[in-house]
Every structure is written in structure tokens, then in C-alpha cells.
Enzyme design. Structure first.
Site, PDB file in Angstrom:
ATOM      1  N   GLU A 191       0.839  -1.209   0.000  1.00 17.50           N
ATOM      2  CA  GLU A 191       0.000   0.000   0.000  1.00 17.50           C
ATOM      3  C   GLU A 191       0.870   1.254   0.000  1.00 17.50           C
ATOM      4  OE1 GLU A 191      -3.147  -0.035   2.932  1.00 17.50           O
ATOM      5  OE2 GLU A 191      -3.293   2.142   2.908  1.00 17.50           O
ATOM      6  N   ASP A 249       4.720 -14.190  11.776  1.00 20.40           N
ATOM      7  CA  ASP A 249       3.382 -14.704  11.482  1.00 20.40           C
ATOM      8  C   ASP A 249       2.409 -13.542  11.687  1.00 20.40           C
ATOM      9  OD1 ASP A 249       0.893 -15.836  11.521  1.00 20.40           O
ATOM     10  OD2 ASP A 249       1.465 -17.554  12.770  1.00 20.40           O
TER      11      ASP A 249
HETATM   12  C1  MEV Z   1      -5.765   3.202   5.396  1.00 15.14           C
HETATM   13  O1  MEV Z   1      -5.001   2.084   5.005  1.00 15.14           O
HETATM   14  C2  MEV Z   1      -5.733   3.386   6.892  1.00 15.14           C
HETATM   15  C3  MEV Z   1      -6.622   4.475   7.444  1.00 15.14           C
HETATM   16  O2  MEV Z   1      -7.964   4.233   7.043  1.00 15.14           O
HETATM   17  C4  MEV Z   1      -6.506   4.433   8.945  1.00 15.14           C
HETATM   18  C5  MEV Z   1      -7.448   5.364   9.677  1.00 15.14           C
HETATM   19  O3  MEV Z   1      -8.521   5.683   9.169  1.00 15.14           O
HETATM   20  O4  MEV Z   1      -7.113   5.704  10.816  1.00 15.14           O
HETATM   21  C6  MEV Z   1      -6.233   5.810   6.913  1.00 15.14           C
END
Ligand code: MEV
Length: 725
Positions: free
Chosen positions: A417, A610
Site C-alpha cells: 500500500e 506470522d
Molecule cells: C488506510 O489504510 C488506513 C486508514 O484508514 C486508517 C485510519 O482511518 O485511521 C487511513
């Protein structure tokens, strides 16, 4: 090689069976016993395999005149004075240097080039055998010292030629490997003198020698005490007029594949032409050479000898890159202090980032090699999982700026990501300004569960187990003596009656697993203890497995961050309100926790943990009360915000993928932790940083702004891929 048949053997059937082994056969029918001649080079078959063929009575092969060569190991761990040992016989090793050691300055310059190109040994002649008495014949004893100094300075080994018995002592003093030159291959007095030095020898093939003579020269060396011989093909007298010699690659293949020997190839002498050296080096390796020996000179045009065949520095680097060789960093170089601060790291190219990290951390050659290739060997992959058909790569990035309990950490993160690594690094930079993260973890205590069912009087049975807890723990520890010897083991038990009416109860065994993740250890314990306890309480034994909610393996981290640093008081208020939102709404808490696990999981993957266990533990812990809760919370302080987080983390620094996967070993070298507890604090800090970054973006300009910028970069890549719409 021949096989003698049993008197009643069916000749056709035996021939067919031998051919089935891939052998070329020729029956010599007529006399008794019947003999079948087999061409032993037609397939690699052992004597045992031949004797196992029905009808074969005996196997006779020619007595080898070079038994020591035949018995020599194919690999050799070559110690390097003042450097890291080199394994010869496996992966490609580059040896390079000038034809002759001309001056202290040029050899020092050349050593730097060789190390930069990934060469492991520096070659160079102090004494040069020259066809013409008017040619430069080397600088003698002084050159040996220049050569050794230059090599040590750059973490390289030394290979240099002993040209006469008079020089053997002086050469042996500086050389990690002594070279016997082509012209001296059959100088038996010299071979004996060099053998007696008990050093490994690089034995060049004589220009007019056949392979048997070459092997016999090796036998001389071994017979006089040399521990190992590296046979070096450097070209034989051939018909080609435009090359200096004919590089006999069939001989390379023969020694490597038929005789199972380690072979070096010297395309510099093999061709005598700079333009042919690189292709012939590649061909040599394809034929089976594990060492490439080439000549290089900082300015070949000015070389005192063999300039036309010396590679240019850039060509040497290209060759090293082709073989995937990491630059050599001298072991004794004082490293800069370990830091997690690399300003503008993202602006550098991938090789520049890698080089900066290598220089800062003094990574092992194995780690450097992994960073360059990112590859997992299929043979290792095949052992790690099942039905393997390939491997699968993901980007490895570095979490920067982390300062935890007063120490810097560079944190490897593997995640698909975009923005996870950048966001965590940015938040860590902000936290760093207020002193960094603080954290601690409990001992690494895992929980094993043993299910008992249909126990007649569960409450009474629970009491029986509690009364005999010492015996339970002794039985548990008896199952894991090595863990106990390392200071771990079962430290406590607990019994819970789950449903009295159907006699369902569970025994918990708490086991300190030290630096291991510990799943195997506690599963072993559970299986061992179950039948013993059953003899006391009756009922049936059910599951015997760890719990992924290890309540006695908790990590706590916290940090402060200034309001101005996060973007002002209003933004700090927004972050605190976002935290409050998660505390009162499980729908938000789930997303809040996902943001924390973005960071933790990325470290878990890089470090071979893990991560399913990590996820299970984190979510189960968040759901322990009446509602699902956020793992981390942020409250306003006078100067800004304080973040705090607690969760169970079942991770290890020994066992599992940590040892098998070269990428994981590399990541471990980078993060430099001493224990699983320390690693769990680092992982939690990355989780808290990820959470801060997410809340700051969400409470401010919104997540899409930064996220989309990074997504855009990803689209650029995808749009250049064929077939992408
Ligand atoms: C995205 O991968 C993670 C978030 O949604 C976390 C959050 O909302 O605190 C941005």
C-alpha cells in the site's frame, strides 16, 4: 569403466538397465564372464547404482592417478587476512587486478576499483615471467607489500604468483592464495615448495598441457600439503591467430561437471583482448567456472605489461554487476554511527538509497547481495511452503526517523500500500523532535490451551489441577528441555471452567518462549501435558494449541508530539477528537486499528513474522471488553499530544522464517535488535506512528490528498505495463 556380469545374467536385460541409467554401453560378449564396457562420462552414476542392477557382479574402473584431486571438496572457505572469508566453489567470485604490481599508488587505486566492482581478491604479479628479457619483469619483494597493503585496506584477499622456489616464503607471507603460473604448471620442485606452505593454490593450466597433466599438477600440490587447489583455465595454444590463446571452455566444463572440481576462468590471458574478456568471462561461468579472474588497470594504455587485455574500470564494474556482486566494504572500516535519519532519502535512486544504508550499517555480503537481487531461491521457497510454483516479490522500504528508548532504529517494511512507509517515517520524525518513543514489553510468555470435555465434576477437577500445578509445570518443561536450558519454560498455569453442565473446561499453560515466536513450543507443551492431566480428571482431551490472544505477552508504547509540529493546536485538537471517536464507536475503532496494523504488519512481513497471529492478537485484544476498542489513544497535553498504545505481539527473532529467508535475515541485520521483546517495542512504535500519521491526515486535509499523490506514482508505473488499460 567395465562391469562384469554374473554367469547366468541376461546380457540384453543388463544392457537395457544400464542404458536406462543414461549410460552408453558396449557388451563384449564371447569370453566368460561377459563384460560390458560403459562410457563413464555418459552419465553421473555411482558404483552402488551399478552394483544394484540385476545381473551385475563387479564394477571395475581405472585406478585414478590423482586420488587426492578426486577426493578434494568442491567448495573451500578461504580465510582472508583482515577481511571476511570467501566461499569458493559456489556462487561466482571475482578476482581482479593488474597484470603486474607497478607502484604503490596504482595498486591502491586498482584495489579500490576491484572492491567497488564486488571483487573479493586482488591479483597482481610481483614477479613476472616474460617471454622477452627486455619486458618489465615486476617490482619484486617491495611489490608484495604494496599489494598486501592495498588489498587489506579495501577488505580484499590476495592472490599472487610464486615464480620460483626462492620467492615462495615471501609470497606465502602475503598471499591468501598462492598462484602457480601457466609456465610453471609442471615445475615440480616449485609445486612441492608451494604445497608445503599449506595454503590454497590457484593453479593455472599450462599452455600446452592436457587436462590429465593439469590434474596431476594439482595432485603434486595436494601431495605436498596444499589444502585445496583451484584449477584455472587460462587458454591453451590454439589455431586462432587473433587471440592470444584459445580459452578451452570444454576443459572448464569437464573439470566442473565430470570431475566435480572448482574451476576458475581467466579470459584475460585466454583471449589477450579487452573486447573479448567480458563475453568470455560470462561464457566461462556458463560452462561451470565459479571464479572469474581478470586483469584490470586504472589506465590500461599506461600499463607496464599486458595493457591490451586489461579491462577498463567501468568494464570491471559492469562485469561485477552482471554477476550481481555487491561492493566490498572493508570489515575494519570505522562505520558512521547508526542513524535512522536520512534526509531526502526519497529523492535518491534505489541504488543510492541501498548504498547509503550499506555504508551506514556495515551489512554482510549476503545482505548486500539480497538487497540487490531481492530474490528468494526456489529451493528455499520450496521448503518453506507446499505446491510451490514460483516466488512472489513485494517492495521493501525503510521506516526512517525512528528513535525508541533513546536509540535510533531503521525499520524494514514490506507492504504493497502506498503511503504507509512515508506516513510512518513522517510521524516518527515529528515524534523524534519530542524525544522519540518510549516503550517496554513483558517477558515473551505465550499461552497454550488444553481443552477438556465431558469432565464429570469440572469445578472439582479444576481444583485438582490447581493443587498439582507443580507437576503440570514439570511435565510441561520436560517436553521442552532446550527452551528450559535457554532460560525459558512453563512459568504458570490457570484453569477455567467454561460450561459446567457439559464439563467443558480449559487448562492454560503460560510458557516463556524467550526470543522465539513460540507457537511450536507451546503446542508441544499442550500435547505433552494433556494425557497426564486427563488421568487425574477423566473426561476427554480436546484441542491442544496456542491461544492467539497471548495476554501475558504485551507491549506498551507511548510518545509525545508537539502541537506546532503536527500542524497547530487545531489539528492537535482534531487528532484527540479522532481518538475519542474511535473510543466510542467500534465502526471507527476498526478502521483506526487497521491504520495501526498497516505499520505493524509491514514490519512483521519484512521480518518474517506470522502476521496473521499478530492481527488475530491485536483484534482480539481490542475486543476484550464490552465493545471493540481502539488499541491506541491520543490525548491533549499542555504542549501537544500524548499517544499511548498497548497490544499483545507474538513475534520472534529466532526460528521460523527468520533463519530460512535471506530477505528476513537482511531485514534483521538492518533493524539490529537483540531480542524479541526489543523487536516488539519497535513494531509497536511503528504502529503508533502510523496511527498518528493517519489521524493527522484525516483531521486535516483528508486522507486522499497525500494518498492520491502516492497512488498517482503507482499509476504511472502501471500505465507503462503492457496490457494495462
Ligand atoms: C488506510 O489504510 C488506513 C486508514 O484508514 C486508517 C485510519 O482511518 O485511521 C487511513
Amino acid at each position: 569403466m567395465i562391469v562384469l556380469l554374473q554367469p547366468d545374467a541376461d546380457v540384453a536385460a543388463v544392457s537395457a538397465a544400464l542404458q536406462g541409467l543414461g549410460l552408453w554401453t558396449r557388451p563384449m560378449v564371447g569370453g566368460s564372464p561377459v563384460v560390458i564396457e560403459i562410457e563413464s562420462h555418459s552419465a553421473a552414476v555411482t558404483e552402488e547404482q551399478l552394483l544394484a542392477v540385476a545381473g551385475v557382479a563387479q564394477v571395475r574402473s581405472r585406478v585414478s592417478p590423482h586420488p587426492r584431486v578426486d577426493a578434494m571438496a568442491r567448495t573451500f572457505e578461504l580465510p582472508i587476512a583482515g577481511g571476511t572469508a570467501v566461499t569458493l566453489g559456489l556462487d561466482t567470485v571475482l578476482i581482479a587486478g593488474p597484470c603486474a604490481v607497478e607502484s604503490q599508488e596504482t595498486i591502491s587505486q586498482t584495489a579500490a576499483l576491484v572492491a567497488h566492482a564486488g571483487g573479493r581478491l586482488l591479483r597482481g604479479g610481483a614477479f613476472k615471467p616474460r617471454t622477452s628479457p627486455y619486458s618489465f619483469a615486476g617490482s619484486g619483494i617491495a611489490a608484495l607489500r604494496w599489494l598486501a597493503d592495498a588489498a587489506r585496506q579495501h577488505g580484499l584477499g590476495v592472490v599472487t604468483e610464486a615464480m620460483s622456489e626462492l620467492h615462495v616464503d615471501a609470497v606465502a607471507e602475503v598471499a591468501d592464495m598462492i598462484q602457480i603460473g601457466s609456465r610453471n604448471m609442471q615445475n615440480f620442485a616449485l609445486l612441492a615448495a608451494v604445497g608445503k606452505k599449506a595454503k590454497p593454490v590457484l593453479l593455472k593450466r599450462g599452455r600446452g598441457a592436457d587436462t590429465e597433466e593439469w590434474l596431476m599438477a594439482g595432485e603434486h600440490l595436494l601431495a605436498h600439503g596444499a589444502p585445496w587447489v583451484l584449477f584455472c583455465e587460462r587458454g591453451v595454444a590454439g589455431l586462432a591467430g587473433e587471440t592470444r590463446n584459445t580459452l578451452d571452455l570444454a576443459a572448464v566444463a569437464l573439470l566442473r561437471h565430470a570431475h566435480s572440481l572448482a574451476v576458475a576462468v581467466d579470459p584475460s590471458h585466454g583471449t589477450g583482448r579487452r573486447d573479448l574478456v567480458v563475453p568470455m568471462a560470462k561464457a566461462g561461468v556458463a560452462a561451470g567456472a565459479c571464479v572469474v579472474l581478470v586483469e584490470v588497470h586504472p589506465e590500461p594504455a599506461k600499463a607496464k605489461s599486458d595493457g591490451p587485455q586489461a579491462l577498463l574500470p567501468a568494464q570491471l564494474k559492469e562485469l561485477g554487476d552482471y554477476f550481481g556482486l555487491p561492493p566490498v566494504v572493508p570489515a575494519n572500516t570505522a562505520l558512521p554511527p547508526y542513524t535512522s535519519r536520512y534526509p531526502e532519502f526519497y529523492k535518491k535512486s534505489v541504488p543510492e538509497r541501498r548504498q547509503a544504508v550499506i555504508a551506514n550499517l556495515g551489512l554482510s555480503l549476503e545482505a548486500q547481495k539480497y538487497l540487490r537481487s531481492g530474490q528468494l531461491d526456489l529451493a528455499i521457497a520450496d521448503k518453506m511452503s507446499e505446491n510451490v510454483i514460483s516466488t512472489f516479490a513485494l517492495p521493501m522500504g525503510l521506516g526512517l526517523n525512528f528513535r525508541i528508548n533513546g536509540r535510533d532504529y531503521l525499520v524494514p517494511m514490506v507492504v504493497e500500500e502506498p503511503s504507509v512507509v512515508a506516513a510512518a517515517s513522517n510521524a516518527a520524525r515529528m515524534v523524534r523532535l519530542a524525544g522519540g518513543f518510549r516503550g517496554d514489553a513483558t517477558a515473551s510468555v505465550m499461552t497454550a490451551q488444553v481443552q477438556f470435555d465431558h469432565v464429570a465434576n469440572a469445578a472439582q477437577a479444576a481444583q485438582i489441577i490447581r493443587n498439582r500445578s507443580d507437576e503440570v509445570m514439570a511435565a510441561a518443561n520436560g517436553a521442552i528441555p532446550r527452551m528450559v536450558a535457554r532460560g525459558g519454560g512453563c512459568i504458570d498455569i490457570d484453569v477455567r471452567v467454561l460450561t459446567e453442565d457439559d464439563g467443558l473446561m480449559v487448562l492454560h499453560l503460560y510458557v516463556d518462549v524467550g526470543d522465539a515466536m513460540g507457537a511450536n513450543v507451546v503446542d508441544t507443551v499442550a500435547e505433552k501435558v494433556a494425557p497426564l492431566v486427563q488421568t487425574w480428571i477423566g473426561g476427554t482431551v480436546g484441542l491442544r494449541i496456542l491461544s492467539n490472544l497471548p495476554m501475558r505477552r504485551l507491549v506498551h508504547v507511548e510518545c509525545d508530539v508537539g502541537a506546532e509540529v503536527v500542524g497547530g493546536a487545531a489539528l492537535a485538537d482534531g487528532i484527540a477528537r479522532a481518538s475519542r471517536f474511535a473510543q466510542v464507536d467500534p465502526f471507527r475503532a476498526a478502521t483506526h486499528n487497521k491504520g495501526i496494523l498497516n505499520g505493524i504488519d509491514a514490519v512483521a512481513v519484512a521480518l518474517g513474522q506470522d502476521w496473521r497471529a499478530v492481527e488475530a492478537g491485536a483484534h482480539a485484544y481490542a475486543g476484550l471488553g464490552s465493545d471493540y476498542r481502539p488499541l491506541a489513544t491520543w490525548t491533549r497535553t499542555v504542549t501537544g499530544l500524548r499517544g499511548s498504545m498497548e497490544l499483545p505481539l507474538a513475534i520472534g527473532t529466532v526460528g521460523g522464517s527468520t533463519q530460512a529467508h535471506p530477505g528476513v535475515r537482511t531485514a534483521m541485520e538492518i533493524v539490529k535488535v537483540d531480542s524479541a521483546r526489543e523487536l516488539s517495542v519497535v513494531m509497536a512504535a511503528v504502529g503508533l506512528a502510523s496511527n498518528l500519521a493517519a489521524l493527522r491526515a484525516l483531521a486535516g486535509e483528508g486522507i486522499q490528498h497525500g494518498h492520491m499523490k502516492l497512488h498517482a506514482r503507482k499509476s504511472d508505473v502501471f500505465e507503462t505495463q503492457p496490457g494495462h488499460k
